[in-house]
Design a protein around this motif. Structure first.
Motif, PDB file in Angstrom:
ATOM      1  N   ASP A   1      43.004   8.609  84.228  1.00 63.06           N
ATOM      2  CA  ASP A   1      43.786   9.744  83.734  1.00 63.06           C
ATOM      3  C   ASP A   1      44.785  10.224  84.785  1.00 63.06           C
ATOM      4  O   ASP A   1      45.827  10.788  84.451  1.00 63.06           O
ATOM      5  N   ALA A   2      44.488   9.981  86.065  1.00 64.99           N
ATOM      6  CA  ALA A   2      45.423  10.396  87.111  1.00 64.99           C
ATOM      7  C   ALA A   2      46.514   9.345  87.315  1.00 64.99           C
ATOM      8  O   ALA A   2      47.703   9.684  87.431  1.00 64.99           O
TER       9      ALA A   2
ATOM     10  N   GLU B   1      41.207   5.596  80.805  1.00 64.67           N
ATOM     11  CA  GLU B   1      39.797   5.956  80.999  1.00 64.67           C
ATOM     12  C   GLU B   1      39.797   7.369  81.587  1.00 64.67           C
ATOM     13  O   GLU B   1      39.917   7.548  82.795  1.00 64.67           O
TER      14      GLU B   1
ATOM     15  N   ASN C   1      38.304  10.348  82.757  1.00 65.96           N
ATOM     16  CA  ASN C   1      37.088  11.037  83.227  1.00 65.96           C
ATOM     17  C   ASN C   1      37.429  12.436  83.744  1.00 65.96           C
ATOM     18  O   ASN C   1      36.626  13.068  84.414  1.00 65.96           O
TER      19      ASN C   1
ATOM     20  N   LEU D   1      39.134  13.395  86.065  1.00 68.47           N
ATOM     21  CA  LEU D   1      39.170  13.604  87.510  1.00 68.47           C
ATOM     22  C   LEU D   1      40.152  12.679  88.229  1.00 68.47           C
ATOM     23  O   LEU D   1      40.258  11.493  87.890  1.00 68.47           O
ATOM     24  N   SER D   2      40.841  13.246  89.201  1.00 64.23           N
ATOM     25  CA  SER D   2      41.578  12.466  90.180  1.00 64.23           C
ATOM     26  C   SER D   2      40.883  12.741  91.505  1.00 64.23           C
ATOM     27  O   SER D   2      41.067  13.803  92.097  1.00 64.23           O
TER      28      SER D   2
HETATM   29 MG   LIG Z   1      40.122   9.878  86.570  1.00 65.94          MG
END
Ligand SMILES: [Mg+2]
Ligand SMILES: Cc1ncc(C[n+]2csc(CCOP(=O)(O)OP(=O)(O)O)c2C)c(N)n1
Lengths: 280, 302
Positions: A143-144, A170, A172, A174-175
């Protein structure tokens, strides 16, 4: 979803899960000495896609993954022995002579191309490979990584050229440890749509993923799949114990049959790792 | 009369597309000018692929194409754009063979030009690639050299950075080394400076200095003949490297290597360590013959 298909997906997910829990254990014990990026918690994305693409689309796509790629490699049929060798530093058996490490897994056999460690580069590179070969292509990104300027520019070009690519975010949330809401106020499936390609936001349940199979590789499409990372960004450790775990949910739904599969892979994969460790 | 360099490049590209079914990628290729007359008037159906203005992504798309073993040609219209185009070429294409045993050969045509074009786009930026492993750097200035380089690339499986210069596109002449006999001083020239080097040599020889000339086509790996090395070693005052890039890159690195090989002092002259402005007074151009002459006279005084 057909139960038989769901069980097949669970089998792949179970293989990935037990692979990653062993990797976790041996990283914690410092028997794995390089940084590792574990995909436990996210395995249903690759397990579902690999099974559906093989059974339904009947194609062998070009695969471009990111650093958190063990489940992709294993789900699409990569050799587990080579991956264990890569992580344990057995350079003779590793596919990359141990150059690649955990983040840059590749396999000629399954058409999986290595990642260079710069997040998101697999997107333009995979697009170029698809444009030139015209082969169905699947490109994974976090996602980042999806926020990288070159990812966005490349998506626009792929949409313009109407390439047969399945883009998988994908997500999640979070980065490393920074949540999505801190980083941006927009969604990837909306971005895809504004580029005039199909874009959807869904959960990592096999059931949901299957709904989109009729669009796979017909034209560019982006699926933003919400998931959870069980372990730390890198190495062995947990950010939280309160993580939603798709694996446990699926196991519960599928009952005894899934428990049997889980046990089988548990002992089989443990033995595989131990065999490699003995050789160390 | 033979063909100009630009006609030669155009012909090579036509064959690359038509006979070899290859691809050429770049921005605004199929437009007025056809990149200084170096492209045939062909379009996407022929393999002339227009990229969007997403420069960084563009380098990645070409890298992906090369992964499929198509040997793509990537046109970078001004070398200064390399700061955006190079990332995936140097970090993926140039590493792919070493890490994954998967060659990823791209022929990067970086085109240099300067004079009134401001602080970022102009001059040559080949030093940007120089410090990275896994690629070759060449700077052909003549038709024969260009053909040689293209043929070498087609037989090879590595990334080539081809440092071109618009100032050479009308050139028809092959440039020869002069390393015969004892020299007072030797000029080692790269890219567009090779033309000014010839003028400087004429002026200096009229002043009684014996000047050698060594043309550098292969920058990385550096190809320089044993006879050339001997010529520098036997020279009275050493040599100077001329470049169309800042000297803190290729020129100073090669100078260091050659100093060790020849035990002679090797000097450098390239762009000044400042940004270029649009006005003549504040521009930053490669050394011209007057500047080269002045520098060499000062170096050979004692
Ligand atoms: Mg991520
Ligand atoms: C070009 C680039 N910028 C920054 C980084 C540092 N970095 C490594 S992983 C990461 C976060 C990646 O997050 P995401 O793409 O969502 O994948 P995830 O780790 O969540 O699977 C960052 C910022 C990098 N490796 N490459």
């Amino acid at each position: 979803m057909h139960r038989k298909l769901r069980i097949k997906i669970f089998e792949k997910a179970s293989l990935c899960r037990h692979f990653e829990t062993n990797a976790y254990k041996f990283s914690e014990k410092k028997l794995i000495k390089i940084p590792i990026y574990l995909s436990a918690g996210q395995e249903f994305i690759s397990a579902s896609l690999a099974t559906i693409i093989n059974d339904f689309c009947k194609v062998k796509p070009l695969i471009f993954a990111q650093h958190r790629c063990h489940s992709t490699y294993l789900s699409f049929g990569g050799e587990m022995d080579n991956l264990i060798a890569e992580l344990l530093g057995n350079y003779k058996l590793s596919n990359t002579g141990c150059m690649g490490g955990s983040a840059s897994i590749y396999s000629k056999k399954i058409n999986m191309f290595g990642h260079d460690g710069h997040m998101g580069t697999q997107v333009p590179i995979g697009i170029g490979a698809c444009f030139t070969s015209k082969k169905p292509t699947i490109i994974f990104m976090g996602d980042a990584a999806a926020e990288e300027d070159y990812v966005l520019g490349a998506l626009g070009w792929a949409a313009t050229k109407k390439l047969p690519i399945l883009f998988i975010v994908e997500d999640n949330n979070l980065s490393i440890l920074t949540e999505k809401k801190v980083r941006r106020n927009w969604d990837m499936h909306d971005v895809a749509r504004s580029f005039k390609m199909k874009g959807y936001n869904l959960k990592d349940s096999p059931n949901e993923i299957e709904k989109y199979k009729k669009f796979f590789f017909k034209e560019p499409m982006l699926l933003n799949i919400n998931t959870n990372r069980m372990f730390w960004h890198a190495g062995a450790g947990k950010d939280s114990d309160k993580i939603f775990d798709r694996y446990l949910i699926e196991k519960k739904i599928l009952g005894k049959e899934a428990e049997k599969i889980d046990k089988k892979f548990n002992s089989m994969i443990k033995k595989k790792w131990e065999k490699h460790l003995k050789k160390q | 009369m033979g063909k100009t360099l630009k006609e030669t490049i155009k012909e090579i590209i036509r064959k690359h597309l038509k006979n070899k079914k290859g691809k050429v990628f770049g921005q605004c290729l199929t437009a007025v000018g056809w990149v200084g007359g170096t492209l045939p008037e062909l379009y996407e159906k022929d393999g002339m692929i227009e990229l969007s203005m997403a420069d960084v992504a563009g380098g990645g798309i070409v890298t992906g194409s090369a992964l499929m073993n198509e040997k793509p040609i990537y046109v970078i219209r001004y070398q200064g754009f390399n700061w955006y185009n190079a990332p995936m070429i140097v970090n993926y294409a140039a590493k792919s063979k070493e890490i994954w045993n998967t060659p990823c050969p791209v022929f990067v045509r970086g085109i240099g030009m300067e004079g009134g074009i401001g602080p970022v786009a102009g001059s040559s930026h080949h030093s940007l690639y120089y410090r990275m492993p896994g690629l070759k750097i060449v700077s052909p200035m003549t038709p024969k050299e260009y053909k040689k380089i293209y043929n070498s690339f087609m037989k090879d499986d590595e990334v080539y950075y081809v440092s071109e210069h618009r100032g050479s596109f009308n050139n028809k002449i092959e440039l020869k080394d002069d390393i015969k006999g004892k020299k007072d001083f030797v000029i080692i020239a790269i890219s567009i400076t090779r033309f000014e080097a010839i003028k400087a040599k004429e002026i200096l020889e009229k002043k009684g200095l014996r000047i050698g000339i060594i043309n550098i086509l292969w920058i990385k790996p550096l190809k320089i003949s044993k006879a050339s090395i001997r010529c520098i070693t036997n020279s009275k005052f050493g040599a100077i490297i001329l470049d169309d890039d800042y000297v803190d890159g290729i020129s100073n690195s090669i100078a260091n290597k050659l100093t060790h090989m020849t035990n002679k002092k090797i000097f450098t002259l390239g762009l000044s360590d400042k940004s270029a402005g649009f006005h003549k007074k504040v521009d930053n151009l490669p050394p011209n013959s007057d500047q080269i002459v002045k520098k060499i006279i000062s170096l050979t005084k004692n």
